[in-house]
Structures are given as C-alpha cells and as structure tokens.
Design an enzyme around this catalytic site. Sequence first.
Site, PDB file in Angstrom:
ATOM      1  N   HIS A  57       0.747  -1.203   0.064  1.00  0.00           N
ATOM      2  CA  HIS A  57      -0.114   0.017   0.124  1.00  0.00           C
ATOM      3  C   HIS A  57       0.713   1.355   0.113  1.00  0.00           C
ATOM      4  O   HIS A  57       0.320   2.179   0.254  1.00  0.00           O
ATOM      5  CB  HIS A  57      -0.920   0.240   1.297  1.00  0.00           C
ATOM      6  CG  HIS A  57      -1.693  -1.362   1.145  1.00  0.00           C
ATOM      7  ND1 HIS A  57      -2.370  -1.685   0.517  1.00  0.00           N
ATOM      8  CD2 HIS A  57      -1.760  -2.008   2.377  1.00  0.00           C
ATOM      9  CE1 HIS A  57      -3.242  -2.758   0.810  1.00  0.00           C
ATOM     10  NE2 HIS A  57      -2.693  -3.026   2.056  1.00  0.00           N
ATOM     11  N   HIS A 219      -6.940  -4.600  -1.070  1.00  0.00           N
ATOM     12  CA  HIS A 219      -6.503  -5.951  -1.421  1.00  0.00           C
ATOM     13  C   HIS A 219      -7.230  -6.697  -2.650  1.00  0.00           C
ATOM     14  O   HIS A 219      -6.905  -7.807  -2.521  1.00  0.00           O
ATOM     15  CB  HIS A 219      -6.443  -6.632  -0.152  1.00  0.00           C
ATOM     16  CG  HIS A 219      -6.026  -6.077   1.239  1.00  0.00           C
ATOM     17  ND1 HIS A 219      -6.893  -5.512   2.055  1.00  0.00           N
ATOM     18  CD2 HIS A 219      -4.573  -5.892   1.701  1.00  0.00           C
ATOM     19  CE1 HIS A 219      -6.079  -4.877   3.024  1.00  0.00           C
ATOM     20  NE2 HIS A 219      -5.036  -5.187   2.798  1.00  0.00           N
TER      21      HIS A 219
END
Length: 331
Positions: A57, A219
């Site tokens: 991320h 995700h």
Amino acid sequence: MKKFVNDPQQFVPEMLKGIALANPDTLRYVPDYNLIMRADAPRDDKVSIVQGSGSGHEPAHAMAVGPGMLDAACPGDVFSAPPSDYVYETTKLLRSEMGVLHIINNYTGDRMAFDMGRELAEAEGIRVGTVVVDDDVAVNDSTYTVGRRGVAGNFFVIKALGAASEQGAELDDLVSLGERVNSVTRSMGIALTSCTPPAKGSPLFDLGENEIEVGVGIHGEPGRRREPMKRADELVDEMLDAIVDDLPYTSGDEVALMVNGLGGTPISELYVLYAHAHEALAGRGIEIGRSYVGEYCTSLDMAGASLTLVRLDDELKDLLGAPAQIAAHTF
C-alpha cells in the site's frame, strides 16, 4: 509478469532496506521485525505512534515514518498482517515514558496481530493506546473484515496524530483525537484493473475489457458491484454520492478532499477526477479547505482511484497543516 523483483519472498525486506538506505540520517531499519523507525525514536517527550498492516500500500505505511507522522511501521508481507511478535517487539523498541499508540486499519488479521502484541507489551508495563480506522463506505463487512475497511482515510489519522504527538499530547488525548478524525472521514474507491502480488505472479481477480469494480478494497476485495466503464465525471459522482450521504456531509461544511491513486493511475487522470469532485462539492455548498492529490494508500499496481472526505474544524485544519517529513520529502 514483468516486475522489478528478485526473490518474491524477499520483496518486502528488500524494499524496506531500500527505504532505509535512501534515508540514512532519519530512518533506522530493523530487519528482524520488518521495522522502519525514526532514527531519533523513541523520545520520552512524546507518545510513539506505530502502524503495521500489510505491505503493498506504499507509501502507507513504511514510507509514512518521520517527524509529524509515524514514529515506526512494522508491515507484514504483501497484503498480509504483520506477525504479532513484530508488533510486540516494535512496541518494546518504541517504548516511551508517555506511551505508545497503535493505529490499526480495520482488517481481521491486523486487529488480531495488534491485539496480541498490545497484550504482551502491557504485561511488561508499557502503556498502549489503540485507534482503529474504518473509513470505507463501500461495504459493511468484507472478505477480510468485520465492519468497514480502513483505507486511504488512514492518512488523515496519521497526520493529525503525528502533529499532535509532536506538540506533546497525552496518550488518552491522542486516542480521543484519532477516534474523532476517523468519525468524520469517509472514503470509496473504484478499480479499473486488478493488481498482481509478486509472490502470486498473476492478477488477484479478473475484470472484463470494459468492466470496473465499484467500491473495491485495497487488497482487491469485491466492492458493491461491477459495472461498465463510464466517463470520469460519472464515476466521481458515483463515489461522492456514496460518501457524502454516509456521514452525511452537508452544505456549509468545510472538508479536506483527497483523490488517491491506487498504484497504476497517472497523476494527470487523478487531477481530472479532482477537478470534477471539487466542482461537484461546491455545487452542494461544501467548501474545500485542504486538497490532496496523489498516491497515499495504494494497492500495488492497481489502476483506479479513491476519494476521501474529512469534515474539518479549526483544530483539524491546524493539525493537517502542521509541518511533517517522510522519506526525505517535506509537505
């Protein structure tokens, strides 16, 4: 798959080593715990602020370490929570007389790892506070969560708490502040493509040639629905309708507006989205007090974007405007 990867199992350690080598005067790398920490941490005149979560991320969270932001990050593998012993050992290394604050994105694995790490640290007499981020309006429960997911709104919690901790705020006050920032923060994202974790070597999910995922998780988790690709303005309106109606934000509010890239979207496209979001909010009587356009919380190489709104007050404006530095960049 074409990626700059050596051994996929070493992708995260090699990334973290690179971050530390690029910032030798300000950051310290502890490879045993995937730990990136400030070189001057811990300090007994401030609460230490720690985040974990999975890798993939970036710049969240390992690249958000620095003055006015996090004191440390101990990420897990790509899209995987850190082991609880990473959290425990990081908390010990960041122990301050004023305490340690854990910021946790609301994913089941992260919650479990940080809960266990906190309990072990508290058994040794370390004061630990916890703030959970759950700003995503797309779905109430998802593949990896009970309740809402924590996504790009996490940046605003980090920024506000990092600034307040530099000013000497007490642990309990930081917990209350973090909960307040989270309570006025809402986000939603749209994916144009999937993403490809290095260890998997293929996309996590399939989207048709003209198909998008509305409300995607960071995700690759499913969102609200799949639908045909639309014009940029229509997609912004779709996200804003979901976000504005959720809090709700109303005419007269002043907000911070973030257009966040998910990893594979050019900055030029993000500004196209920002232009319409700004005008659409103005049309609702909502004033933009602070603007953020770029990559703050990504999903590897996913093409897509998310929008985040934060309802501002005088204190939050001051905290978000306080100086901060991460990975040799001041903003």
